[in-house]
Design a protein around this motif. Structure first.
Motif, mmCIF file in Angstrom:
data_model
loop_
_atom_site.group_PDB
_atom_site.id
_atom_site.type_symbol
_atom_site.label_atom_id
_atom_site.label_comp_id
_atom_site.label_asym_id
_atom_site.label_seq_id
_atom_site.Cartn_x
_atom_site.Cartn_y
_atom_site.Cartn_z
ATOM 1 N N MET A 178 -13.801 13.153 61.533
ATOM 2 C CA MET A 178 -13.351 13.541 62.868
ATOM 3 C C MET A 178 -12.100 12.752 63.263
ATOM 4 S SD MET A 178 -16.468 14.201 65.486
ATOM 5 C CE MET A 178 -17.662 15.505 65.256
ATOM 6 N N SER A 179 -11.318 13.333 64.144
ATOM 7 C CA SER A 179 -10.150 12.638 64.673
ATOM 8 C C SER A 179 -10.610 11.531 65.628
ATOM 9 C CB SER A 179 -9.251 13.609 65.426
ATOM 10 O OG SER A 179 -9.914 14.073 66.605
ATOM 11 N N ILE A 180 -9.717 10.589 65.886
ATOM 12 C CA ILE A 180 -10.027 9.503 66.819
ATOM 13 C C ILE A 180 -10.369 10.072 68.194
ATOM 14 C CG2 ILE A 180 -9.122 7.482 68.014
ATOM 15 C CD1 ILE A 180 -9.694 6.950 65.092
ATOM 16 N N GLY A 216 -15.635 9.058 56.405
ATOM 17 C CA GLY A 216 -14.619 9.973 55.907
ATOM 18 C C GLY A 216 -13.221 9.576 56.333
ATOM 19 N N GLY A 217 -12.362 9.341 55.363
ATOM 20 C CA GLY A 217 -10.965 9.031 55.661
ATOM 21 C C GLY A 217 -10.730 7.667 56.276
ATOM 22 N N ILE A 218 -11.674 6.750 56.116
ATOM 23 C CA ILE A 218 -11.533 5.422 56.702
ATOM 24 C C ILE A 218 -10.671 4.554 55.780
ATOM 25 C CG2 ILE A 218 -12.724 3.408 57.610
ATOM 26 C CD1 ILE A 218 -13.464 5.990 59.057
ATOM 27 N N VAL A 248 -22.145 15.875 61.123
ATOM 28 C CA VAL A 248 -21.477 16.935 61.882
ATOM 29 C C VAL A 248 -19.964 16.794 61.712
ATOM 30 C CG1 VAL A 248 -23.367 17.048 63.554
ATOM 31 C CG2 VAL A 248 -21.362 15.619 64.048
ATOM 32 N N GLN A 249 -19.290 17.923 61.801
ATOM 33 C CA GLN A 249 -17.851 17.918 61.566
ATOM 34 C C GLN A 249 -17.030 18.308 62.791
ATOM 35 O OE1 GLN A 249 -18.109 20.524 58.078
ATOM 36 N NE2 GLN A 249 -17.530 18.778 56.795
ATOM 37 N N ASN A 250 -17.721 18.701 63.863
ATOM 38 C CA ASN A 250 -17.012 19.060 65.089
ATOM 39 C C ASN A 250 -17.935 18.845 66.280
ATOM 40 O OD1 ASN A 250 -18.620 21.588 65.464
ATOM 41 N ND2 ASN A 250 -17.494 22.234 63.622
ATOM 42 N N LEU A 251 -17.382 18.974 67.478
ATOM 43 C CA LEU A 251 -18.148 18.685 68.691
ATOM 44 C C LEU A 251 -19.208 19.733 68.982
ATOM 45 C CD1 LEU A 251 -15.288 17.329 70.995
ATOM 46 C CD2 LEU A 251 -16.929 16.039 69.605
ATOM 47 N N ASP A 252 -19.001 20.968 68.526
ATOM 48 C CA ASP A 252 -20.027 21.994 68.709
ATOM 49 C C ASP A 252 -21.277 21.639 67.906
ATOM 50 O OD1 ASP A 252 -20.973 24.642 69.635
ATOM 51 O OD2 ASP A 252 -20.901 25.110 67.478
ATOM 52 N N GLN A 253 -21.077 21.233 66.654
ATOM 53 C CA GLN A 253 -22.219 20.797 65.846
ATOM 54 C C GLN A 253 -22.864 19.551 66.443
ATOM 55 O OE1 GLN A 253 -20.573 20.293 61.874
ATOM 56 N NE2 GLN A 253 -21.323 22.308 61.243
ATOM 57 N N LEU A 254 -22.045 18.681 67.010
ATOM 58 C CA LEU A 254 -22.568 17.473 67.648
ATOM 59 C C LEU A 254 -23.530 17.841 68.781
ATOM 60 C CD1 LEU A 254 -22.471 14.344 68.060
ATOM 61 C CD2 LEU A 254 -20.622 14.770 69.694
ATOM 62 N N LYS A 255 -23.140 18.787 69.622
ATOM 63 C CA LYS A 255 -24.006 19.211 70.728
ATOM 64 C C LYS A 255 -25.343 19.721 70.203
ATOM 65 C CE LYS A 255 -20.098 20.578 73.670
ATOM 66 N NZ LYS A 255 -19.373 21.732 74.251
ATOM 67 N N GLN A 256 -25.299 20.490 69.132
ATOM 68 C CA GLN A 256 -26.527 21.031 68.549
ATOM 69 C C GLN A 256 -27.402 19.907 67.977
ATOM 70 O OE1 GLN A 256 -25.949 24.669 66.056
ATOM 71 N NE2 GLN A 256 -23.782 24.447 66.619
#
Length: 286
Positions: A221-223, A243-245, A199-207
């Protein structure tokens, strides 16, 4: 983990690439009966991985060679340390030299990079994992190097786990198939396999949570969003950050409370460690 057969197949490919048509220089200038002892020596501080693997390479070229491994996989070296000593036909040692150094340098680079990331999160309850971002043909050895350094292996191939990624979701959404539908479909046909979803955002996370995902990957995702995600997700669902670590931000990522941090750079961008092979004159290598 790689099996003996798989390791030998990789070594056979490497030897064929370098030695398949012979070694003109060695064959012309080195007497077949000439014996000697050589040591593989570290030129920089590192974590070693691959010494036992290159032992197999030397013995494939010449099974009369005598080999002593001084540093086990996962061991540390400093400049000047002798990792491995090989005694026997000089021609056989020279024919194997480049393949052995290539394998040892690369796998030690992977192990060293993995260890650096692990050190950055010391004291926190989080695992460092590899990904499928590996060099073609070397995945199993690279994943072994990650494991030898104390890291965790992600799925070794596409058949070994279910991971619904962003491109899966994009393709499915064009047909009106939701995240929950995708998870349900994967669970139905997965025969008990855990289902992970990116998932790339919190909306997708909820789903993904409502859809019953077993593992959720937080992609780039941001911290702040990762901290929110950790609070939103029930303990039964594992969270992976990816990602981006970097070495600069991994501690902050780990402190959000995620369970796993996966890093492609430890395999695809690992810096090769500098080793050289040197013959010893008048005395055996130590």
């Amino acid at each position: 983990m790689a099996t003996q057969v798989q390791i030998e197949q990789i070594i056979d490919t490497a030897l064929s690439e370098d030695l398949g048509r012979g070694d003109k220089t060695t064959e012309l200038v080195i007497p077949p009966s000439l014996g000697g002892t050589a040591g593989i020596i570290a030129r920089e501080a590192a974590m070693v991985c691959g010494a036992e693997i290159i032992r197999i390479a030397f013995l494939k070229v010449d099974n009369t060679l005598q080999i002593k491994v001084n540093v086990p996989d996962g061991g540390r070296v400093k400049p000047g340390d002798v990792v491995l000593v090989v005694t026997g036909r000089v021609s056989s040692i020279l024919k194997t030299e480049r393949v052995a150094l290539n394998i040892l340098s690369h796998l030690s680079g992977v192990a060293t990079a993995t260890a650096q990331y692990i050190e950055k999160v010391k004291g926190l309850d989080v695992k460092i994992s590899d990904t499928r971002k590996t060099l073609p043909g070397l995945r199993l050895l690279e994943k072994y190097a990650v494991y030898a350094a104390g890291g965790q292996n992600h799925r070794p191939d596409l058949a070994s786990g279910i991971l619904i990624k962003d491109n899966h979701l994009t393709a499915l959404s064009a047909r009106g198939i939701s995240i929950a539908d995708a998870i349900a479909k994967a669970k139905q046909g997965g025969r008990g396999m855990k289902v992970e979803i990116e998932v790339q955002n919190l909306d997708q996370l909820k789903q993904a949570i409502s859809g019953g995902a077993d593992i959720i990957m937080l992609d780039n995702m941001s911290i702040d969003d990762m901290k929110k995600a950790v609070k939103m997700v029930p303990a039964s669902i594992k969270l992976e950050a990816s990602g981006g670590i970097t070495l600069d931000n991994i501690r902050a990522v780990a402190e959000t409370g995620v369970d796993v941090i996966s890093i492609g750079a430890i395999t695809h961008s690992a810096k090769a460690i500098d080793f050289n092979l040197s013959f010893v004159t008048g005395r055996p290598a130590q």
